[in-house]
Design a protein around this motif. Structure first.
Motif, short mmCIF file in Angstrom:
data_model
loop_
_atom_site.label_atom_id
_atom_site.label_comp_id
_atom_site.label_asym_id
_atom_site.label_seq_id
_atom_site.Cartn_x
_atom_site.Cartn_y
_atom_site.Cartn_z
N ALA A 50 0.85 -1.29 0.05
CA ALA A 50 0.07 0.09 -0.04
C ALA A 50 0.87 1.31 0.06
N CYS B 135 -5.40 -10.40 -3.32
CA CYS B 135 -4.00 -9.95 -2.80
C CYS B 135 -3.29 -11.22 -2.95
N GLN C 92 -1.68 -5.54 -3.24
CA GLN C 92 -3.32 -5.53 -2.78
C GLN C 92 -4.01 -4.73 -3.55
N ARG D 55 -7.06 0.27 1.15
CA ARG D 55 -5.64 -0.37 1.60
C ARG D 55 -5.73 -0.62 2.96
#
Length: 175
Positions: A22, A125, A134, A155
């Motif tokens: 992220a 993911c 992700q 996220r």
């Protein structure tokens, strides 16, 4: 012989591994947000903590239980997203260290910035030798009530000590 592992230990590794990606996606999100300034639909960002409880579910084929798994989960989101999430996760652990994947569907009900309704997330993911990706998106058309028309991406961040946080970038019509 297939590697043995704890289902409860695997899921945090996959989720935290995917959450690590992220940070690298944050700059791309900033660029996308700047581009959306010309769009009449406003993009909003909210952040906050959440708790998650995982419940392992039986795997039908015991020969596959070493690498395939299934979990139910429930979450409590706090902050601008005050909601509960209920979902089902399927995951795979590769025999290669630092590799694996999970997919999930999660139904979220509550309020987002004071607007009541529900919607669903699709999680996808994976980790490949420690490199993570992700993707958690609002399923198009899943918004109900005051959240009808919701779109966005979430996220997950897991900080040292295991605390979970969300970063949710979303758009709503007429918001």
């Amino acid at each position: 012989m297939a590697p043995t592992f704890s289902l409860r230990a695997l899921v945090p590794v996959l989720v935290s591994g995917c959450a690590a990606s992220a940070a690298s996606a944050a700059s791309a999100a900033s660029a996308a947000s700047a581009a959306s300034a010309e769009d009449p639909t406003m993009t909003h960002r909210v952040h906050g903590p959440f708790e998650v409880n995982l419940a392992p579910q039986p795997v039908e084929d015991s020969d596959e239980a070493e690498v395939l798994g299934r979990m139910r989960f429930d979450k409590r989101f706090h902050g601008a997203l005050e909601a509960t999430g209920l979902g089902v996760m399927l995951f795979n652990r590769s025999p290669v260290e630092g590799s694996g994947a999970y997919v999930a569907i999660e139904r979220v009900s509550g309020t987002l910035a004071g607007r009541r309704g529900s919607f669903a997330f699709q999680h996808n993911c994976h980790m490949d030798g420690g490199a993570q990706r992700q993707s958690i998106t609002v399923i198009p058309g899943s918004g109900t009530g005051e959240l009808a028309g919701l779109s966005g991406t979430l996220r997950i961040r897991i900080e040292e000590g295991g605390a979970h946080f969300y970063d949710f970038e979303y758009s709503l019509p007429d918001h």
